[in-house]
Design an enzyme around this catalytic site. Sequence first.
Site, mmCIF file in Angstrom:
data_model
loop_
_atom_site.group_PDB
_atom_site.id
_atom_site.type_symbol
_atom_site.label_atom_id
_atom_site.label_comp_id
_atom_site.label_asym_id
_atom_site.label_seq_id
_atom_site.Cartn_x
_atom_site.Cartn_y
_atom_site.Cartn_z
ATOM 1 N N THR A 148 0.830 -1.205 0.000
ATOM 2 C CA THR A 148 0.000 0.000 0.000
ATOM 3 C C THR A 148 0.860 1.250 0.000
ATOM 4 O O THR A 148 1.989 1.233 0.512
ATOM 5 C CB THR A 148 -0.924 0.045 1.241
ATOM 6 O OG1 THR A 148 -1.796 1.173 1.129
ATOM 7 C CG2 THR A 148 -0.149 0.181 2.537
ATOM 8 N N ASN A 154 -0.693 3.896 1.258
ATOM 9 C CA ASN A 154 -1.463 4.653 2.248
ATOM 10 C C ASN A 154 -0.838 4.441 3.637
ATOM 11 O O ASN A 154 -0.923 3.354 4.209
ATOM 12 C CB ASN A 154 -2.923 4.151 2.193
ATOM 13 C CG ASN A 154 -3.826 4.860 3.177
ATOM 14 O OD1 ASN A 154 -3.403 5.256 4.246
ATOM 15 N ND2 ASN A 154 -5.099 4.978 2.817
ATOM 16 N N LYS A 158 -2.959 3.079 6.509
ATOM 17 C CA LYS A 158 -3.117 1.622 6.522
ATOM 18 C C LYS A 158 -1.881 0.969 7.140
ATOM 19 O O LYS A 158 -2.004 0.035 7.943
ATOM 20 C CB LYS A 158 -3.303 1.077 5.094
ATOM 21 C CG LYS A 158 -4.643 1.386 4.446
ATOM 22 C CD LYS A 158 -4.722 0.673 3.083
ATOM 23 C CE LYS A 158 -5.966 1.000 2.297
ATOM 24 N NZ LYS A 158 -5.986 0.361 0.966
ATOM 25 N N ASP A 189 -7.717 -3.713 -0.028
ATOM 26 C CA ASP A 189 -8.537 -2.821 -0.824
ATOM 27 C C ASP A 189 -9.814 -2.573 -0.030
ATOM 28 O O ASP A 189 -10.467 -3.523 0.418
ATOM 29 C CB ASP A 189 -8.859 -3.382 -2.214
ATOM 30 C CG ASP A 189 -9.223 -2.238 -3.149
ATOM 31 O OD1 ASP A 189 -8.365 -1.361 -3.393
ATOM 32 O OD2 ASP A 189 -10.379 -2.182 -3.618
ATOM 33 N N PHE A 196 -8.584 8.460 9.451
ATOM 34 C CA PHE A 196 -8.352 9.119 8.167
ATOM 35 C C PHE A 196 -9.604 9.015 7.287
ATOM 36 O O PHE A 196 -10.613 8.421 7.693
ATOM 37 C CB PHE A 196 -7.133 8.508 7.456
ATOM 38 C CG PHE A 196 -7.313 7.069 7.017
ATOM 39 C CD1 PHE A 196 -7.149 6.019 7.923
ATOM 40 C CD2 PHE A 196 -7.649 6.757 5.703
ATOM 41 C CE1 PHE A 196 -7.318 4.693 7.530
ATOM 42 C CE2 PHE A 196 -7.813 5.424 5.285
ATOM 43 C CZ PHE A 196 -7.650 4.400 6.212
ATOM 44 N N GLY A 197 -9.512 9.591 6.108
ATOM 45 C CA GLY A 197 -10.561 9.433 5.101
ATOM 46 C C GLY A 197 -11.957 9.786 5.604
ATOM 47 O O GLY A 197 -12.202 10.891 6.097
ATOM 48 N N ASP A 230 -13.567 8.544 8.120
ATOM 49 C CA ASP A 230 -13.805 8.251 9.542
ATOM 50 C C ASP A 230 -14.653 9.310 10.266
ATOM 51 O O ASP A 230 -15.519 8.948 11.069
ATOM 52 C CB ASP A 230 -12.475 8.055 10.292
ATOM 53 C CG ASP A 230 -11.855 6.688 10.028
ATOM 54 O OD1 ASP A 230 -12.582 5.771 9.597
ATOM 55 O OD2 ASP A 230 -10.634 6.531 10.253
ATOM 56 N N HIS A 237 -13.382 -2.383 10.063
ATOM 57 C CA HIS A 237 -13.440 -3.370 8.980
ATOM 58 C C HIS A 237 -12.061 -4.023 8.789
ATOM 59 O O HIS A 237 -11.936 -5.227 8.625
ATOM 60 C CB HIS A 237 -13.922 -2.696 7.691
ATOM 61 C CG HIS A 237 -13.271 -1.378 7.392
ATOM 62 N ND1 HIS A 237 -13.060 -0.417 8.368
ATOM 63 C CD2 HIS A 237 -12.737 -0.864 6.260
ATOM 64 C CE1 HIS A 237 -12.456 0.621 7.826
ATOM 65 N NE2 HIS A 237 -12.239 0.376 6.554
ATOM 66 N N ARG A 238 -11.032 -3.215 8.837
ATOM 67 C CA ARG A 238 -9.645 -3.709 8.673
ATOM 68 C C ARG A 238 -9.281 -4.621 9.840
ATOM 69 O O ARG A 238 -8.678 -5.676 9.662
ATOM 70 C CB ARG A 238 -8.723 -2.485 8.620
ATOM 71 C CG ARG A 238 -7.297 -2.754 8.256
ATOM 72 C CD ARG A 238 -6.618 -1.474 7.780
ATOM 73 N NE ARG A 238 -7.207 -1.005 6.550
ATOM 74 C CZ ARG A 238 -7.961 0.113 6.452
ATOM 75 N NH1 ARG A 238 -8.191 0.874 7.496
ATOM 76 N NH2 ARG A 238 -8.498 0.447 5.291
#
Length: 195
Positions: A8, A10, A13, A70, A149-150, A152, A177-178
Site C-alpha cells: 500500500t 497509504n 493503513k 482494498d 483518516f478518510g 472516519d 473493517h480492517r
Amino acid sequence: MKEILLATSNQNKVQEFSKILEPFMIKVLSLKDLSDQSEVRENGQSFKENAFLKANYYYKRYQMPVIADDSGIQIAYFNDYPDILSARFMDHLDYPRRNRLILDIMKDIKDRRAFFIAHLTFLKNGERFDYEGVVEGEIASGVKGDHGFGYDPIFYLPNIKKTMAELSEDEKNHVSHRALALKEFVHDIQENHIL
Ligand code: ITT
C-alpha cells in the site's frame, strides 16, 4: 519476528496494520521502507479483484509474503457508491471537503446506512488467502473527531455512539473493517500456520 510486505501507499493503513500485527510478532514492511513508488492500476470490479492486483504485483516483484488491502465506504442512499472508487471519488477535494459535501447532499435524507469494507489478499509460496471485514454504520449528521483518516469523521457507529474518528487508535483497531479482516488473518496464522 516474521515479516510481511504490505502493498500500500497509504501510510494510515501501514500504521493500522503495524499496530494490530505487532503483538503477534509480525513486522509489517511497507513500500516506503523499500523506497518503491510504483503505482498499480486498480482496474478490477471488486475489492477482492483490486486487492489481488496489488498483492500480486509486489509478490512477483519481491518474492516474499505480501498482503494487500482494498477498502472503501458504501453509502446506501448512493446505491453503495463510492465503493471501490472511495479513494478516487471527488479526489480533487481533500477529505474534509469531501465529507462536508456528502453531509450536505444527505442533509434531509433518512436512510443513512453505510458500510466500511476491507478486503485483504495474502500471497505466500504460490498460495492465496482472502479475508473480508465489514462494519455497518451510519452517515453522521456532522463531522466529528480527528483520529483516523478518510471518511472516519462522518462514519457513525450507533452501538458505540461515536464516529470512527472519535475512537482512539486502539479502539478503532478493535472494531474497524480492517481489524475484523486482520483478526481472521491472525487466526489463520495461529491455527493453520500460513505465515
Ligand atoms: P492503496 O491502494 O495504496 O492501498 P488507497 O488509499 O488508494 O491506498 P484503496 O484503493 O483501498 O486504498 O482506497 C481506500 C479508500 O477508502 C481510502 O483512501 C479511504 O478513502 C477509504 N477508506 C478505507 N478504509 C478507511 C478507513 O479505515 N477509514 C476511513 N476511510 C477509509
